[in-house]
Design an enzyme around this catalytic site. Sequence first.
Site, PDB file in Angstrom:
ATOM      1  CB  SER A 129      -0.878  -0.026   1.258  1.00 48.02           C
ATOM      2  OG  SER A 129      -1.451   1.232   1.495  1.00 48.02           O
ATOM      3  CE1 TYR A 152      -6.118   4.627  -1.391  1.00 55.41           C
ATOM      4  CE2 TYR A 152      -4.427   4.434   0.287  1.00 55.41           C
ATOM      5  CZ  TYR A 152      -5.658   4.069  -0.226  1.00 55.41           C
ATOM      6  OH  TYR A 152      -6.425   3.142   0.427  1.00 55.41           O
ATOM      7  CB  THR A 178      -6.869   2.842  -4.599  1.00 52.47           C
ATOM      8  OG1 THR A 178      -6.129   1.647  -4.358  1.00 52.47           O
ATOM      9  CG2 THR A 178      -8.176   2.776  -3.821  1.00 52.47           C
ATOM     10  CE  LYS A 275      -7.384  -2.790  -3.601  1.00 52.72           C
ATOM     11  NZ  LYS A 275      -8.236  -2.020  -2.690  1.00 52.72           N
ATOM     12  CG  HIS A 299     -11.330   0.301  -0.077  1.00 53.32           C
ATOM     13  ND1 HIS A 299     -10.496   0.939  -0.958  1.00 53.32           N
ATOM     14  CD2 HIS A 299     -10.653   0.305   1.104  1.00 53.32           C
ATOM     15  CE1 HIS A 299      -9.387   1.321  -0.339  1.00 53.32           C
ATOM     16  NE2 HIS A 299      -9.454   0.935   0.924  1.00 53.32           N
TER      17      HIS A 299
HETATM   18  C1  LIG Z   1      -7.207  -3.000   7.280  1.00 50.97           C
HETATM   19  C2  LIG Z   1      -7.363  -2.724   5.813  1.00 50.97           C
HETATM   20  C3  LIG Z   1      -6.556  -1.788   5.206  1.00 50.97           C
HETATM   21  C4  LIG Z   1      -6.672  -1.536   3.839  1.00 50.97           C
HETATM   22  N1  LIG Z   1      -5.827  -0.642   3.228  1.00 50.97           N
HETATM   23  C5  LIG Z   1      -5.919  -0.418   1.896  1.00 50.97           C
HETATM   24  C6  LIG Z   1      -5.015   0.449   1.240  1.00 50.97           C
HETATM   25  O1  LIG Z   1      -4.127   1.031   1.844  1.00 50.97           O
HETATM   26  N2  LIG Z   1      -5.172   0.634  -0.092  1.00 50.97           N
HETATM   27  C7  LIG Z   1      -6.152   0.003  -0.815  1.00 50.97           C
HETATM   28  O2  LIG Z   1      -6.278   0.217  -2.029  1.00 50.97           O
HETATM   29  N3  LIG Z   1      -6.998  -0.858  -0.214  1.00 50.97           N
HETATM   30  C8  LIG Z   1      -6.897  -1.090   1.112  1.00 50.97           C
HETATM   31  N4  LIG Z   1      -7.745  -1.969   1.704  1.00 50.97           N
HETATM   32  C9  LIG Z   1      -8.724  -2.725   0.883  1.00 50.97           C
HETATM   33  C10 LIG Z   1      -8.100  -4.038   0.396  1.00 50.97           C
HETATM   34  O3  LIG Z   1      -7.110  -3.810  -0.561  1.00 50.97           O
HETATM   35  C11 LIG Z   1      -9.171  -4.947  -0.231  1.00 50.97           C
HETATM   36  O4  LIG Z   1      -9.797  -4.248  -1.274  1.00 50.97           O
HETATM   37  C12 LIG Z   1     -10.212  -5.401   0.778  1.00 50.97           C
HETATM   38  O5  LIG Z   1      -9.596  -5.765   1.984  1.00 50.97           O
HETATM   39  C13 LIG Z   1     -10.993  -6.587   0.224  1.00 50.97           C
HETATM   40  O6  LIG Z   1     -11.945  -7.036   1.136  1.00 50.97           O
HETATM   41  P1  LIG Z   1     -11.714  -8.249   2.159  1.00 50.97           P
HETATM   42  O7  LIG Z   1     -10.961  -7.680   3.310  1.00 50.97           O
HETATM   43  O8  LIG Z   1     -13.078  -8.679   2.484  1.00 50.97           O
HETATM   44  O9  LIG Z   1     -10.931  -9.291   1.439  1.00 50.97           O
HETATM   45  C14 LIG Z   1      -7.644  -2.232   3.078  1.00 50.97           C
HETATM   46  C15 LIG Z   1      -8.457  -3.191   3.704  1.00 50.97           C
HETATM   47  C16 LIG Z   1      -8.321  -3.444   5.055  1.00 50.97           C
HETATM   48  C17 LIG Z   1      -9.191  -4.500   5.677  1.00 50.97           C
END
Ligand SMILES: Cc1cc2nc3c(=O)[nH]c(=O)nc-3n(C[C@H](O)[C@H](O)[C@H](O)COP(=O)(O)O)c2cc1C
Length: 402
Positions: A129, A152, A178, A275, A299
């Site tokens: 990330s 980002y 994203t 994304k 997300h």
């Molecule tokens: C704790 C956490 C932090 C996340 N941080 C980011 C991030 O920094 N950038 C991003 O594009 N998505 C982020 N996401 C989304 C994930 O990339 C992903 O799309 C999402 O976790 C998918 O759902 P799931 O947790 O049910 O598998 C984050 C998700 C979680 C749970």
Amino acid sequence: MLPITSRTSCEVRPARMEEPVRIGQCNSIRDFRLMARRRLPGPIFHYIDGAADDEVTYRRNTEAYERCDLVPNVLAGVESIDMSTTVMGQKLKMPLFCSPTALQRLFHHDGERAVAKAAEKFGTMFGVSSLGTVSVEEIGSAISTPKLFQLYFHKDRGLTGSMIERCIAANFDVLALTVDTITGGNRERDLRTGFTSPPRLTLKSLLSFAVHPRWAVNYFTHEKFALPQLKDYVKEGSNVSVSVGDYFSTMLDQSMNWKDAESVRKKWGKQFCLKGIMSVADAKRALDIGATAIMVSNHGGRQLDGSRSPFDQLAEIIDAVGDRIDVICDGGISRGTHVLKALSLGAKACSGGRFYLYALAAAGQVGVERALENLHNEIERDMKLMGCRSINELSRENLRFR
Ligand SMILES: Cc1cc2nc3c(=O)[nH]c(=O)nc-3n(C[C@H](O)[C@H](O)[C@H](O)COP(=O)(O)O)c2cc1C
């Protein structure tokens, strides 16, 4: 036979299972989640576990898979299974990869180092990330399996540009921009717990550290928390405690549009993914600007509550663009059968965050390895039971919707 706990003859439920106490007892995402809940201070656990508003979309992301049934074939000679896939030009040994997630050293002191090594062991891709806690340079030199960087789009164009340049130099394979965080989602659990990054030291947070001494000792005795992708540009989020929602709303550029996405793609010049695409119209625009992949994603339900689940939205997107762009189904995955269902609809691969984050919090690298191993074994077993030797043999013929 399952032990019966209910009193009526028509209600048959398994008895309440014991909570796992060792990582070796974690057989499902549910088990890792229970362990993570015990190991982490409340605000940190809820940051991972929570989602936006009433968390309807978050629940739906997994429930959507339950409205779809698998129809197996038999007698197919399934002694050896090939579950490898090629997505965004990367050959993955399993069709599930680790989506980029922020702040991993808050969850376990090894953070991204642990996840990257585990992903490498299983020959799958690891996403770092923009808000990662280990530098792209370190990850770039530490692992040989495919690496994705999640960008980002910051108001500070110098920062956005510097992250792209650093990823090119660190030999990342894929850039994923994203596009679903134009403003922060309403994560009410974080509002309630007062979660910030790094954790703000208040009486309440100190109390929560005191009841999780193992986490607290590890957090305070290891390398100081930092967000190295933002180094030299931003003090927010690195030295100053802010909520992630506030970070999105104040630091990211809300004027970001298709031209900006295209200019990022040109500057990057390699495999490029958007994304957070959910509509057919946007999937077509992604093609127009030269993206090579889209992650169908909301997300993890953390942004727009009430939006459709990626799995429900998958077929129409694949029908429209699936022959010209790689489509990845992101989020809600907790079982191997979920992966099989998304692949049967035509996804090239699946990805997820929480499935490995709970495991990271539970036991670092060993935990993530176990989570990946469980899912690898589930996918293999489920393919055998479906009568499919390779993922090319999965098709919509295998599915029925309720
Ligand atoms: C704790 C956490 C932090 C996340 N941080 C980011 C991030 O920094 N950038 C991003 O594009 N998505 C982020 N996401 C989304 C994930 O990339 C992903 O799309 C999402 O976790 C998918 O759902 P799931 O947790 O049910 O598998 C984050 C998700 C979680 C749970």
